[in-house]
Design a protein around this motif. Structure first.
Motif, PDB file in Angstrom:
ATOM      1  N   ALA A 286       0.795  -1.234   0.000  1.00 14.31           N
ATOM      2  CA  ALA A 286       0.000   0.000   0.000  1.00 14.31           C
ATOM      3  C   ALA A 286       0.822   1.277   0.000  1.00 14.31           C
ATOM      4  CB  ALA A 286      -0.959  -0.008   1.202  1.00 14.31           C
ATOM      5  N   LYS A 287       2.129   1.206  -0.016  1.00 12.58           N
ATOM      6  CA  LYS A 287       3.072   2.337  -0.056  1.00 12.58           C
ATOM      7  C   LYS A 287       2.893   3.263   1.149  1.00 12.58           C
ATOM      8  CE  LYS A 287       5.313   5.662  -3.122  1.00 12.58           C
ATOM      9  NZ  LYS A 287       6.652   5.095  -2.876  1.00 12.58           N
ATOM     10  N   ILE A 288       3.856   3.214   2.023  1.00 16.28           N
ATOM     11  CA  ILE A 288       3.827   4.015   3.250  1.00 16.28           C
ATOM     12  C   ILE A 288       4.212   5.459   2.951  1.00 16.28           C
ATOM     13  CG2 ILE A 288       4.916   4.344   5.504  1.00 16.28           C
ATOM     14  CD1 ILE A 288       5.265   1.276   5.604  1.00 16.28           C
ATOM     15  N   LYS A 289       3.424   6.385   3.499  1.00 20.38           N
ATOM     16  CA  LYS A 289       3.722   7.809   3.398  1.00 20.38           C
ATOM     17  C   LYS A 289       4.420   8.320   4.662  1.00 20.38           C
ATOM     18  CE  LYS A 289       0.495  10.613   2.087  1.00 20.38           C
ATOM     19  NZ  LYS A 289      -0.842  11.271   1.996  1.00 20.38           N
ATOM     20  N   ARG A 290       3.896   7.929   5.825  1.00 20.93           N
ATOM     21  CA  ARG A 290       4.376   8.516   7.078  1.00 20.93           C
ATOM     22  C   ARG A 290       4.243   7.503   8.206  1.00 20.93           C
ATOM     23  NH1 ARG A 290       1.964  12.010  11.281  1.00 20.93           N
ATOM     24  NH2 ARG A 290       3.577  13.415  12.085  1.00 20.93           N
ATOM     25  N   VAL A 291       5.202   7.526   9.116  1.00 17.90           N
ATOM     26  CA  VAL A 291       5.195   6.640  10.280  1.00 17.90           C
ATOM     27  C   VAL A 291       5.443   7.472  11.534  1.00 17.90           C
ATOM     28  CG1 VAL A 291       6.294   4.654  11.402  1.00 17.90           C
ATOM     29  CG2 VAL A 291       6.106   4.726   8.903  1.00 17.90           C
ATOM     30  N   VAL A 292       4.630   7.240  12.553  1.00 17.15           N
ATOM     31  CA  VAL A 292       4.846   7.821  13.875  1.00 17.15           C
ATOM     32  C   VAL A 292       5.093   6.655  14.824  1.00 17.15           C
ATOM     33  CG1 VAL A 292       3.917   9.261  15.722  1.00 17.15           C
ATOM     34  CG2 VAL A 292       3.289   9.732  13.345  1.00 17.15           C
ATOM     35  N   VAL A 293       6.279   6.612  15.432  1.00 20.02           N
ATOM     36  CA  VAL A 293       6.624   5.466  16.274  1.00 20.02           C
ATOM     37  C   VAL A 293       7.097   5.947  17.636  1.00 20.02           C
ATOM     38  CG1 VAL A 293       8.936   5.345  15.226  1.00 20.02           C
ATOM     39  CG2 VAL A 293       8.050   3.378  16.473  1.00 20.02           C
ATOM     40  N   SER A 294       6.608   5.283  18.672  1.00 20.90           N
ATOM     41  CA  SER A 294       7.115   5.467  20.031  1.00 20.90           C
ATOM     42  C   SER A 294       7.720   4.147  20.468  1.00 20.90           C
ATOM     43  CB  SER A 294       5.992   5.872  20.988  1.00 20.90           C
ATOM     44  OG  SER A 294       5.445   7.120  20.630  1.00 20.90           O
TER      45      SER A 294
ATOM     46  N   ALA B  51       9.918   9.860  15.510  1.00 27.62           N
ATOM     47  CA  ALA B  51      10.043   8.874  16.591  1.00 27.62           C
ATOM     48  C   ALA B  51      10.225   9.567  17.936  1.00 27.62           C
ATOM     49  CB  ALA B  51      11.232   7.956  16.333  1.00 27.62           C
ATOM     50  N   THR B  52       9.724   8.905  18.974  1.00 28.86           N
ATOM     51  CA  THR B  52      10.052   9.237  20.357  1.00 28.86           C
ATOM     52  C   THR B  52      10.571   7.959  20.997  1.00 28.86           C
ATOM     53  OG1 THR B  52       8.335  10.934  20.496  1.00 28.86           O
ATOM     54  CG2 THR B  52       9.187  10.065  22.573  1.00 28.86           C
TER      55      THR B  52
ATOM     56  N   LYS C 190      19.673  11.330  19.289  1.00 26.55           N
ATOM     57  CA  LYS C 190      20.318  10.667  18.165  1.00 26.55           C
ATOM     58  C   LYS C 190      19.656   9.329  17.852  1.00 26.55           C
ATOM     59  CE  LYS C 190      24.832   9.873  16.084  1.00 26.55           C
ATOM     60  NZ  LYS C 190      26.299   9.882  16.277  1.00 26.55           N
ATOM     61  N   GLU C 191      19.117   8.651  18.863  1.00 20.58           N
ATOM     62  CA  GLU C 191      18.395   7.395  18.632  1.00 20.58           C
ATOM     63  C   GLU C 191      17.194   7.639  17.728  1.00 20.58           C
ATOM     64  OE1 GLU C 191      17.819   3.117  19.763  1.00 20.58           O
ATOM     65  OE2 GLU C 191      19.490   4.539  19.762  1.00 20.58           O
ATOM     66  N   GLU C 192      16.491   8.736  17.951  1.00 17.22           N
ATOM     67  CA  GLU C 192      15.331   9.072  17.125  1.00 17.22           C
ATOM     68  C   GLU C 192      15.765   9.422  15.707  1.00 17.22           C
ATOM     69  OE1 GLU C 192      13.073  10.594  21.163  1.00 17.22           O
ATOM     70  OE2 GLU C 192      14.079  12.050  19.863  1.00 17.22           O
ATOM     71  N   TRP C 193      16.857  10.168  15.596  1.00 12.50           N
ATOM     72  CA  TRP C 193      17.406  10.503  14.283  1.00 12.50           C
ATOM     73  C   TRP C 193      17.811   9.249  13.513  1.00 12.50           C
ATOM     74  CZ3 TRP C 193      22.496   9.635  12.600  1.00 12.50           C
ATOM     75  CH2 TRP C 193      22.838  10.226  11.375  1.00 12.50           C
ATOM     76  N   LYS C 194      18.433   8.290  14.219  1.00 12.29           N
ATOM     77  CA  LYS C 194      18.840   7.046  13.564  1.00 12.29           C
ATOM     78  C   LYS C 194      17.648   6.355  12.914  1.00 12.29           C
ATOM     79  CE  LYS C 194      22.529   5.991  16.903  1.00 12.29           C
ATOM     80  NZ  LYS C 194      22.845   5.123  18.060  1.00 12.29           N
ATOM     81  N   MET C 195      16.528   6.308  13.614  1.00 11.92           N
ATOM     82  CA  MET C 195      15.356   5.630  13.056  1.00 11.92           C
ATOM     83  C   MET C 195      14.882   6.318  11.786  1.00 11.92           C
ATOM     84  SD  MET C 195      13.093   4.344  16.310  1.00 11.92           S
ATOM     85  CE  MET C 195      12.269   3.129  15.276  1.00 11.92           C
TER      86      MET C 195
ATOM     87  N   VAL D 230       3.261   1.785  16.750  1.00 16.35           N
ATOM     88  CA  VAL D 230       3.514   2.311  15.410  1.00 16.35           C
ATOM     89  C   VAL D 230       2.207   2.744  14.750  1.00 16.35           C
ATOM     90  CG1 VAL D 230       4.711   1.894  13.237  1.00 16.35           C
ATOM     91  CG2 VAL D 230       5.342   0.555  15.260  1.00 16.35           C
ATOM     92  N   ASN D 231       2.198   3.974  14.253  1.00 11.90           N
ATOM     93  CA  ASN D 231       1.074   4.506  13.482  1.00 11.90           C
ATOM     94  C   ASN D 231       1.568   4.723  12.053  1.00 11.90           C
ATOM     95  OD1 ASN D 231      -0.342   7.252  12.443  1.00 11.90           O
ATOM     96  ND2 ASN D 231      -1.771   6.111  13.712  1.00 11.90           N
ATOM     97  N   ILE D 232       0.886   4.097  11.077  1.00 15.23           N
ATOM     98  CA  ILE D 232       1.374   4.063   9.694  1.00 15.23           C
ATOM     99  C   ILE D 232       0.318   4.621   8.754  1.00 15.23           C
ATOM    100  CG2 ILE D 232       2.425   2.613   7.919  1.00 15.23           C
ATOM    101  CD1 ILE D 232       2.480   0.390  10.180  1.00 15.23           C
ATOM    102  N   GLU D 233       0.681   5.666   8.015  1.00 14.62           N
ATOM    103  CA  GLU D 233      -0.216   6.243   7.007  1.00 14.62           C
ATOM    104  C   GLU D 233       0.226   5.779   5.620  1.00 14.62           C
ATOM    105  OE1 GLU D 233      -1.720  10.590   5.278  1.00 14.62           O
ATOM    106  OE2 GLU D 233      -0.360  10.497   7.009  1.00 14.62           O
TER     107      GLU D 233
END
Length: 339
Positions: free
Chosen positions: A146-154, A231-232, A210-215, A246-249
């Motif tokens: 379905a091709k991912i546009k955006r991910v919000v992950v904690s 990411a948080t 930096k952990e968030e940046w890595k993701m 994980v929230n995936i759009e």
């Protein structure tokens, strides 16, 4: 066909797991050489039923070694990684040092095994960050559909991601609380026992760690440069296993039921998703397991074409040692074939 394999950082948590997994998966080794710093020379590690004494990394000649699995930290990788590669030995590095080097492939075998072909530029392949690795295994089959546009992950990351000293600190602080001893944080900036700390690695200018940046950057390199991810990353008082909400759009519609079926047949994944008490996986159940587990798959009713899910894996395995060995397996099967 068999291969001589060196394990750099063999006395650490991940190094020991690398030795265990090489044996458990019956990797075709002709010889295994555990390497460590001078202060650890002669320390014993196990490979199956065999006990082996560590040798000194500083003095080791890699010219007759096929593969070096490295998990000794970024400074060691910086000092030795390219030197080892120049001796003809292929380095599979678990540190962050080479991950964003354009001449070094960053690989999760279930996701982008074909990228391994680029190892010849420096004889180095990078292992991703632990929290990124398990996320990529879960996102790849959904992205293909379905091709991912955006991910919000904690993330909810265990203390083992910080090494043995952090595990000892959680244990000692927990004990101190029960016996009313004072608590003095050393590994972490705040108490970790019975607490959560929204801070992993150093802070950057934009407020991310930096952990968030890595993701963010690793997802773009491994899966798709067009995916937007935020990411948080949180350290939690768990000894082993990382969890992620994980929230995936998506660009295209994808129902929870279809996503569940796609994930059930995807490599490296196990779906445990019953909408009842206990019908999901927690870190303690994923400990020691090779699979990445997905639960709580459901539609986000606040946003079109969006799903939520829960992702759990053993961070010392899929997040580190297992992924490195899987890279080595693919390398040998497709590129390093020898008599």
């Amino acid at each position: 066909m068999s291969y001589k394999v060196a394990v750099v950082g063999a006395t650490g948590n991940v190094g020991r797991e690398m030795l265990n997994i090489l044996h458990e998966r019956q990797f075709p080794v002709s010889e295994v050489v555990p390497l460590a710093s001078r202060r650890s020379i002669g320390q014993e590690v196990t490979f199956g039923d065999t006990t082996i004494k560590t040798k000194c990394l500083d003095d080791y000649d890699f010219s007759d070694t096929d593969i070096a699995l490295m998990s000794a930290g970024g400074s060691v990788s910086k000092a030795f990684g390219e030197k080892i590669g120049q001796q003809g030995c292929v380095v599979i590095d678990n540190s962050s040092h080479f991950r964003m080097d354009p001449d070094v492939p960053l690989v999760v075998p279930e996701v982008n095994a074909d990228a391994i072909a680029g190892y010849t530029k420096k004889n180095i392949i990078a292992n991703p960050n632990c929290s990124t690795a398990q996320l990529m295994v879960a996102l790849k089959p959904l992205h293909d559909r379905a091709k991912i546009k955006r991910v919000v992950v904690s993330t909810y990351q265990s203390v083992s991601g910080s090494g043995k000293a952090a595990m000892d600190e959680l244990w000692s602080q927990t004990r101190a609380i029960f016996v009313n001893d004072p608590i003095e944080p050393e590994v972490y900036p705040k108490q970790i026992a019975f607490n959560v700390i929204p801070h992993i690695d150093v802070f950057m200018d934009n407020g991310d760690t930096k952990e968030e940046w890595k993701m963010v950057v690793e997802t773009m390199k491994i899966l798709d440069p067009d995916i937007k991810l935020t990411a948080t990353c949180v350290r939690v008082p768990v000894f082993l296993g990382h969890s992620e909400s994980v929230n995936i759009e998506f660009e295209n519609p994808l129902s929870a039921d279809e996503a569940r079926e796609i994930l059930r047949t995807a490599p490296g994944l196990m779906v445990v998703d019953k909408r009842e008490d206990g019908g999901y996986i927690t870190p303690i159940e994923a400990a020691g397991e090779f699979a990445t587990y997905v639960s709580r798959i459901r539609e986000d009713e606040t946003q079109p074409n969006t799903l939520n899910l829960w992702c759990v894996a053993d961070n010392l395995l899929k997040g580190a040692a297992l992924n490195a060995v899987q890279i080595a397996e693919s390398l040998c099967n497709n590129y390093l074939k020898k008599a």
